[in-house]
Design an enzyme around this catalytic site. Structure first.
Site, PDB file in Angstrom:
ATOM      1  N   GLY A  46      -2.144   0.802  -0.277  1.00 37.18           N
ATOM      2  CA  GLY A  46      -0.954   0.270  -0.931  1.00 37.18           C
ATOM      3  C   GLY A  46      -1.264  -1.059  -1.591  1.00 37.18           C
ATOM      4  N   GLN A  51       0.199  -9.222  -5.169  1.00 39.54           N
ATOM      5  CA  GLN A  51      -1.212  -9.251  -4.765  1.00 39.54           C
ATOM      6  C   GLN A  51      -2.164  -9.263  -5.950  1.00 39.54           C
ATOM      7  OE1 GLN A  51      -0.521  -5.738  -1.938  1.00 39.54           O
ATOM      8  NE2 GLN A  51      -2.145  -6.905  -0.924  1.00 39.54           N
ATOM      9  N   CYS A  97      -4.250  -5.633   5.386  1.00 38.33           N
ATOM     10  CA  CYS A  97      -3.729  -5.977   4.065  1.00 38.33           C
ATOM     11  C   CYS A  97      -4.884  -6.431   3.187  1.00 38.33           C
ATOM     12  CB  CYS A  97      -2.701  -7.102   4.214  1.00 38.33           C
ATOM     13  SG  CYS A  97      -1.988  -7.628   2.651  1.00 38.33           S
ATOM     14  N   LEU A  98      -4.926  -5.939   1.940  1.00 41.16           N
ATOM     15  CA  LEU A  98      -6.013  -6.331   1.036  1.00 41.16           C
ATOM     16  C   LEU A  98      -5.992  -7.824   0.734  1.00 41.16           C
ATOM     17  CD1 LEU A  98      -5.917  -3.324  -1.463  1.00 41.16           C
ATOM     18  CD2 LEU A  98      -7.584  -3.741   0.361  1.00 41.16           C
ATOM     19  N   HIS A 140       5.699  -2.409   4.309  1.00 44.24           N
ATOM     20  CA  HIS A 140       4.715  -3.490   4.135  1.00 44.24           C
ATOM     21  C   HIS A 140       4.680  -3.937   2.659  1.00 44.24           C
ATOM     22  CE1 HIS A 140       0.416  -5.060   4.984  1.00 44.24           C
ATOM     23  NE2 HIS A 140       0.557  -5.165   3.678  1.00 44.24           N
ATOM     24  N   GLU A 141       4.678  -2.955   1.741  1.00 43.92           N
ATOM     25  CA  GLU A 141       4.577  -3.294   0.309  1.00 43.92           C
ATOM     26  C   GLU A 141       5.868  -3.929  -0.194  1.00 43.92           C
ATOM     27  OE1 GLU A 141       1.664  -3.335  -0.667  1.00 43.92           O
ATOM     28  OE2 GLU A 141       0.835  -1.991   0.841  1.00 43.92           O
ATOM     29  N   HIS A 144       5.880  -7.479   0.644  1.00 48.68           N
ATOM     30  CA  HIS A 144       5.092  -8.294  -0.297  1.00 48.68           C
ATOM     31  C   HIS A 144       5.959  -8.782  -1.457  1.00 48.68           C
ATOM     32  CE1 HIS A 144       0.900  -8.372   0.894  1.00 48.68           C
ATOM     33  NE2 HIS A 144       0.850  -7.059   1.070  1.00 48.68           N
TER      34      HIS A 144
HETATM   35 NI    NI Z   1      -0.571  -5.963   2.116  1.00 51.46          NI
END
Ligand code: NI
Length: 176
Positions: A46, A51, A97-98, A140-141, A144
């Site tokens: 995701g 991000q 998380c990236l 989660h997304e 963000h």
């Molecule tokens: Ni994330």
């Protein structure tokens, strides 16, 4: 295919609230395409606009990636996603998380949600998550897009420790 640079903590853009898009036009579709490519390359399941240093309410996901890099792709693109229902039943799952590379922790969230959004074609759509990974992922997304990170569900001690580790990890790299 182009990719975006993935922004890591403690970049301020990760703490900002993204704004609704007016409609899904070709520019947004191109953004979705590049975000998907960026996510696949990372690799991740995701990615949200914050991000990649953009502040519109756009996210992409593909939980089929859990089957490995050769699994058939099953991308989901959302603009202006909104959770319209949450189950009372919780689910606990390890998240990463990236933007917080190599850090993982168990997070509790509602086990199921229903999300209203605009799809890749700009049509109004709804998703109800029966799949726990997808459920955690979409929540989660969406977090963000509201400037919320999974580490915010942990103790301050644990959160600070993870952010410190990422700072060390990304030291000297050209990451905002
Ligand atoms: Ni994330």
């Amino acid at each position: 295919m182009d990719t975006y640079q993935i922004i890591t903590v403690p970049a301020p853009v990760l703490r900002e609230t993204a704004q609704d898009v007016d409609r899904v036009d070709d520019a947004i579709r191109r953004q979705m395409d590049i975000m998907l490519e960026t996510m696949y390359e990372a690799p991740g399941i995701g990615l949200a606009a914050n991000q990649v240093n953009m502040l519109n309410r756009v996210l992409v996901m593909d939980v089929s990636r859990r089957e490995g890099p050769d699994a058939p792709k099953d991308p989901i693109c959302m603009a202006n996603p909104e959770i319209i229902w949450k189950s009372e039943e919780p689910s606990v799952m390890e998240e990463g998380c990236l933007s917080i590379p190599e850090q993982f922790a168990e997070v509790q969230r509602p086990a199921k949600v229903r999300v209203k959004y605009l799809d890749y074609d700009g049509k109004q759509a709804e998703l109800e998550t029966d799949d726990l990974l997808l459920s955690h992922c979409v929540q989660h997304e969406i977090d963000h897009l509201n400037g919320v990170l999974f580490v915010d569900y942990l103790s301050k001690l644990k959160r600070d420790m993870m952010i410190r580790r990422v700072k060390k990890l990304t030291k000297g790299q050209d990451i905002m």
